[in-house]
Design an enzyme around this catalytic site. Structure first.
Site, PDB file in Angstrom:
ATOM      1  N   ASP A  87       7.548  50.094  51.713  1.00 55.21           N
ATOM      2  CA  ASP A  87       7.049  49.341  50.568  1.00 55.21           C
ATOM      3  C   ASP A  87       6.692  47.941  51.057  1.00 55.21           C
ATOM      4  O   ASP A  87       6.900  47.606  52.230  1.00 55.21           O
ATOM      5  CB  ASP A  87       8.076  49.326  49.440  1.00 55.21           C
ATOM      6  CG  ASP A  87       9.299  48.518  49.813  1.00 55.21           C
ATOM      7  OD1 ASP A  87       9.358  47.986  50.928  1.00 55.21           O
ATOM      8  OD2 ASP A  87      10.206  48.428  48.978  1.00 55.21           O
ATOM      9  N   ASP A 107       8.956  58.885  45.472  1.00 55.47           N
ATOM     10  CA  ASP A 107      10.173  58.426  46.138  1.00 55.47           C
ATOM     11  C   ASP A 107      11.103  57.913  45.061  1.00 55.47           C
ATOM     12  O   ASP A 107      10.653  57.486  43.983  1.00 55.47           O
ATOM     13  CB  ASP A 107       9.885  57.281  47.116  1.00 55.47           C
ATOM     14  CG  ASP A 107       9.752  55.949  46.386  1.00 55.47           C
ATOM     15  OD1 ASP A 107       8.683  55.713  45.778  1.00 55.47           O
ATOM     16  OD2 ASP A 107      10.715  55.158  46.380  1.00 55.47           O
TER      17      ASP A 107
END
Lengths: 376, 376
Positions: free
Chosen positions: A92, A271
């Site tokens: 991320d 996720d």
């Protein structure tokens, strides 16, 4: 990299595909276990491969930047070499953690200043620095630096936040294109669609992101507290706009039910910390429903954790043994529950993929949603 | 059960042998990982088998009695069935834990009254009840109920304590012989030599224990704070008396150096929490010396934890990665360090066995003692 879209389910937007990366293929839909600090908590790398069947894992830029730091990761030759995970990694952008973990956060046009949650030291993330960090970590998939709006969120705040997210995206794309793959394998940048729960902002953002013509597209800022129906609505609105021939990644989602619903809407990648975090609290997802293993009712249940699932951990250890470990606060309890829950999540997306391919997804989804939402 | 004494090293009392049990052979000298509450902390059962190469593990009667309780263990068919460990198990008698963990302890001729460290409830252990508990747990090796003297300890207290330990031993033997193997495989009782650091009491106790003519003999009450030289002296005094044709078990010992020294004195079996407990604090035992993995000096060391040792964990993960995990308080750090340290302890006793068999034990022991005691 290349994405092969193999099938779209009948009467649904659910898709089966394969993403080809330099670290191997990723069959979609896929669930990506979260390995925040370079480790999926309580799970060995070989267990992720052999037991869970993970095809790709996540790392968090914020955590890895603070510890062990990108100098060491570069010295190691990237995160894959550092932690021994041989398949693809997605990182991320650090944006979400800066908002949720760091202190004294200040958002300016240039970037974000924040204090480390570990030692209070001051740091700056900019779209450019975050591209460089993810290059250095060695992520196969790099996420754009965005502002993730909280829920609830005023329309006006969401609109202004979206504008800055879009300007940052352009800077990310520029920096990404000016820099090279650091370790000899292809790295791809994904933009993140924001816009809170406002359909017009979501549409505008989806079009803006799609217009960057990057390898895949992500949807952020959902599953942050809004009702599930709103999350589904926004996901649907965005999936209608994002190009069909590119992978779609819904960030931070979610429960097994959420995943089934969003696969149906056309999402390919997921996720969530839920399977591992909840495992450490004794909550198990099984093919027959949800179990709180701490409950007295499992005390004498000598049956496997989930015989329907297969795999060493889920069939070798009994519910009674796992309950004993969790109640006794034994580390092995967290280990078993984490592997089990991840095995279940991968089983869920793998089975969804089979059902999409054989044309029975809709029917199976209905039956499975009933099972995965019930509490045993 | 049967013990085959294969070799005694030249110029030493070190022995190589095999204990044949209904759960398979145990090559000696052997180290037994401690699985207090039915789990060797942070290690899966298959890792104990495949990575560590453990041949027998311990369970603690005190812990297992309190949680999950012997009713459930009987229902499961014994601890092997409950936790999935297929090789032999040895349980201690609960005596040591009653003295070190429980509150409001009262020792009387009949037995010991104590309060649980978990919920404060009151319990009684007698020599008879402790035999029944270990039968129910399903231990292959059952330990006599004794009083473990603290260090330092007055001679008079040690003598009186030894008298009660010996009277309890006679009651243990009686109860053990009146009861049957519960699960179809052979269970054996071991007496425990006590006597603190007083050679005459140790001799008296060794003769008394040997006189019971049980399958093997144990030495307790050492490694409780006394200087190492005293531990070695007492072990030597006792080993001179205990019959050569029976296995000798030195309880709760110790460091790698202690183990080498006591193998030299004729001990066959060892257990200790040190490899797993210290692992959880970041202390590693390696074939080159002792490592505190938290030290800055390992931060950038991308070499394997211990390449000389072989095995997945010790060669797959680097020191830098393990340090990162331990410093970040990641569960995987405890897992890797625990497997590594146990692998090292088993490697140590296995190599000692080889060297005893090929006649080079004394020389090897000298070299190895220098290595295992140095801090890297």
């Amino acid at each position: 990299m290349k994405f092969d879209l193999l099938t779209t389910a009948s009467g649904s937007n659910a898709r089966a595909g394969v993403i080809h990366t330099d670290h191997g293929p990723i069959e979609t839909p896929v669930f990506m276990p979260v390995g925040t600090a370079g480790t999926v908590k309580a799970v060995h790398q070989r267990e992720l491969l052999d037991d869970v069947g993970a095809r790709i894992i996540l790392g968090n830029t914020y955590h890895l930047y603070l510890r062990p730091g990108t100098d060491l990761l570069r010295e190691a030759g990237g995160l894959h070499k550092f932690n021994g995970w041989p398949k693809p990694i997605l990182t991320d952008s650090g944006g979400y953690q800066v908002y949720s973990l760091a202190a004294n956060r200040k958002v300016r046009e240039e970037g974000v200043t924040f204090k480390s949650h570990i030692d209070g030291s001051t740091h700056v993330f900019t779209p450019e620095s975050v591209m460089d960090l993810q290059r250095a970590i060695g992520a196969d998939f790099i996420m754009a630096f965005d502002e993730c709006t909280p829920y609830p969120c005023e329309y006006d705040y969401a609109r202004k936040s979206l504008d800055i997210t879009h300007r940052w995206l352009e800077r990310c794309v520029k920096r990404f294109r000016e820099t090279e793959d650091l370790y000899g394998y292809r790295q791809e940048l994904l933009p993140i669609v924001q816009g809170s729960v406002f359909a017009d902002l979501r549409r505008q953002s989806a079009e803006f992101c799609a217009g960057q013509d990057l390898f895949a597209n992500a949807i952020g800022g959902l599953s942050v507290g809004e009702p599930h129906e709103q999350m589904y609505e926004m996901t649907g609105v965005v999936c209608d706009i994002l190009p069909k021939e590119k992978p779609r990644y819904l960030m931070g989602v979610g429960t097994p039910e959420n995943i089934l619903e969003c696969i149906d809407l056309g999402v390919d990648m997921f996720d969530c910390v839920m399977p591992t975090r909840n495992a450490r609290n004794g909550m198990l997802f099984t093919s027959e429903g949800i179990i709180n293993i701490r409950n007295e009712k499992w005390k004498n249940d000598l049956n496997p954790i989930d015989a329907g699932l297969g795999g060493y951990v889920s069939t070798f250890y009994s519910k009674a043994y796992l309950r004993h470990l969790v109640v006794s606060k034994e580390i092995l309890g967290a280990q078993i529950a984490s592997i089990h829950n991840l095995t279940f999540y991968l089983w869920l997306v793998n089975t969804a993929r089979e059902k999409i391919m054989d044309g029975t997804f809709k029917l199976w989804k209905k039956e499975m949603t009933e099972k995965v939402t019930r509490r045993l």
